[in-house]
Design a protein around this motif. Structure first.
Motif, PDB file in Angstrom:
ATOM      1  N   GLN A  59       0.812  -1.221   0.000  1.00  0.00           N
ATOM      2  CA  GLN A  59       0.000   0.000   0.000  1.00  0.00           C
ATOM      3  C   GLN A  59       0.845   1.270   0.000  1.00  0.00           C
ATOM      4  O   GLN A  59       0.557   2.215  -0.731  1.00  0.00           O
ATOM      5  N   GLU A  60       1.924   1.263   0.802  1.00  0.00           N
ATOM      6  CA  GLU A  60       2.793   2.450   0.819  1.00  0.00           C
ATOM      7  C   GLU A  60       3.518   2.616  -0.516  1.00  0.00           C
ATOM      8  O   GLU A  60       3.715   3.727  -0.995  1.00  0.00           O
ATOM      9  N   LEU A  61       3.889   1.493  -1.118  1.00  0.00           N
ATOM     10  CA  LEU A  61       4.576   1.536  -2.417  1.00  0.00           C
ATOM     11  C   LEU A  61       3.637   2.032  -3.516  1.00  0.00           C
ATOM     12  O   LEU A  61       4.034   2.806  -4.393  1.00  0.00           O
ATOM     13  N   GLN A  62       2.368   1.610  -3.457  1.00  0.00           N
ATOM     14  CA  GLN A  62       1.362   2.081  -4.424  1.00  0.00           C
ATOM     15  C   GLN A  62       1.284   3.605  -4.414  1.00  0.00           C
ATOM     16  O   GLN A  62       1.270   4.249  -5.467  1.00  0.00           O
ATOM     17  N   VAL A  63       1.215   4.162  -3.219  1.00  0.00           N
ATOM     18  CA  VAL A  63       1.097   5.629  -3.069  1.00  0.00           C
ATOM     19  C   VAL A  63       2.308   6.313  -3.706  1.00  0.00           C
ATOM     20  O   VAL A  63       2.169   7.246  -4.496  1.00  0.00           O
ATOM     21  N   VAL A  64       3.514   5.820  -3.375  1.00  0.00           N
ATOM     22  CA  VAL A  64       4.746   6.429  -3.899  1.00  0.00           C
ATOM     23  C   VAL A  64       4.793   6.342  -5.423  1.00  0.00           C
ATOM     24  O   VAL A  64       5.023   7.340  -6.112  1.00  0.00           O
TER      25      VAL A  64
END
Length: 409
Positions: free
Chosen positions: A65-70
């Motif tokens: 999820q954090e990687l998706q945002v970035v």
């Protein structure tokens, strides 16, 4: 050889061979793994720092999820696969994004190092059995549908061969006692040779009988140049085409593998089939026969049922075709090495040699060899592997001795 014979003549006689190999175990250099662990941890930290700098912030790289945002919100990279929790960041998606931002390459490297570190470098030393100081894998005869052996606790069949990082791990597999060496014996291009046999393609058979460079020959065909004008890059691409075709690759699949346009991939496949028409005929025939019978077979008669060939959805049929094309080839290769293992084991028992079979990895056998038995064992094992089955082309086995697995491979 019908299915019952496979059971009686291959699988049952193989059991004592596997028991002995599992019991023999494999030695690893714990001190080396400790140093390698530090090396990998340093590299992971370095990659982590670089990824955070490229993202302009710190975040949990392992969090989807954090990687998706970035990637898709902050760096505005184009998403391709939707999942229940947002856009996918799996390996295929990341590969598609290569070249669009330097962060992608760093993330792929980070994933490679963390996976190798957790799966092998950190895990293997903890699996050493205290009574023998060795790793003892378990071989499974009934898991892979093609008939291949699989290895668990630990799985020693998935250590990368081509990557430098994989080679570093293999260097940690060493000789267990003084006066011994490791020997790795490997079938050369066995699946392509089996394809030559099944397809009866005269050009492919001639190439192997005359010991031509099959990858250069294919490069010459797909690039329409003389063999003397084939560059190393052309040969590498042709090698990928040679091995992809036996897996029933589509133009889309090949374009992804080679990072070329779909039209160029389609052209490569068409040129390949012009050069080796027997291969195309074999592929069409095996799919037709599989659809009719419900299964395909290895040379020894091991069956793989392929109900998907009769499916109504095109996608299912295409996937089943790939299984139907590859299973007789990969399965024949699996049968061959199993039969060779049985013969070698019996010969070692009879001759009372001190040398032992310690590992099987797909087309490769690894032995711990007493230095006084080097010549005798090399000749014995190579001969048994090469004559285990008669094909229309020569079977070639290559081998090397070394102090560690990487050196021997």
């Amino acid at each position: 050889m019908p299915t019952k014979s496979i059971y009686e003549k291959i699988e049952i006689p193989l059991i004592p061979v596997l028991v002995a190999s599992e019991s023999n175990g494999v030695s690893i250099d714990l001190e080396y793994f400790s140093k390698l662990s530090k090396q990998f941890k340093d590299k992971i930290k370095e990659l982590e720092k670089s990824i955070h700098e490229l993202a302009g912030k710190t975040f949990n790289i392992a969090s989807t999820q954090e990687l998706q945002v970035v990637l898709f919100e902050e760096l505005n990279l184009p998403p391709s696969k939707k999942t229940k929790t947002g856009y996918s960041t799996d390996h295929s998606v990341m590969e598609d994004l290569l070249g669009q931002h330097p962060i992608i390459e760093e993330i792929l490297e980070y994933r490679k190092y963390t996976k190798l570190s957790s799966t092998y470098i950190e895990a293997l030393p903890n699996l050493v059995y205290h009574k023998t100081n060795k790793l003892h894998t378990s071989y499974n005869q009934t898991i892979a549908a093609t008939g291949r052996l699989s290895s668990t606790d630990p799985n020693l069949q998935n250590i990368p061969i081509k990557d430098e990082e994989g080679k570093l791990i293999r260097k940690g597999f060493v000789v267990g006692k003084r006066g011994f060496s490791l020997l790795s014996l490997d079938y050369s291009q066995i699946e392509l040779r089996i394809m030559a046999h099944f397809s009866n393609d005269k050009n492919m058979i001639e190439a192997y009988k005359k010991d031509y460079d099959i990858h250069a020959k294919t490069a010459s065909a797909i690039y329409s140049v003389a063999e003397k004008d084939v560059t190393p890059e052309m040969r590498n691409r042709a090698k990928a085409v040679n091995f992809s075709v036996i897996y029933g690759v589509t133009p889309f699949g090949l374009s992804k593998n080679l990072r070329i346009s779909r039209d160029e991939a389609k052209n490569f496949i068409e040129k390949y089939f012009e050069a080796y028409p027997g291969v195309k005929k074999f592929m069409d025939d095996i799919c037709e026969s599989g659809k009719e019978k419900g299964y395909v077979e290895t040379l020894m008669g091991r069956r793989r049922y392929v109900p998907g060939l009769q499916a109504s959805k095109r996608q299912e049929v295409e996937a089943a075709k790939r299984v139907a094309i590859n299973s007789p080839i990969q399965g024949t290769s699996a049968d061959m090495i199993k039969m060779a293992m049985i013969k070698i084991y019996k010969a070692l028992e009879k001759s009372k040699m001190q040398s032992k079979l310690i590992l099987q990895v797909h087309d490769e056998l690894v032995f711990e060899v007493h230095n006084k038995e080097k010549d005798e064992l090399f000749e014995l094992a190579k001969k048994e592997m090469e004559k285990v089955l008669k094909l229309k082309v020569p079977i070639v086995v290559q081998g090397r001795f070394g102090k560690n697995w990487d050196e021997a491979h």
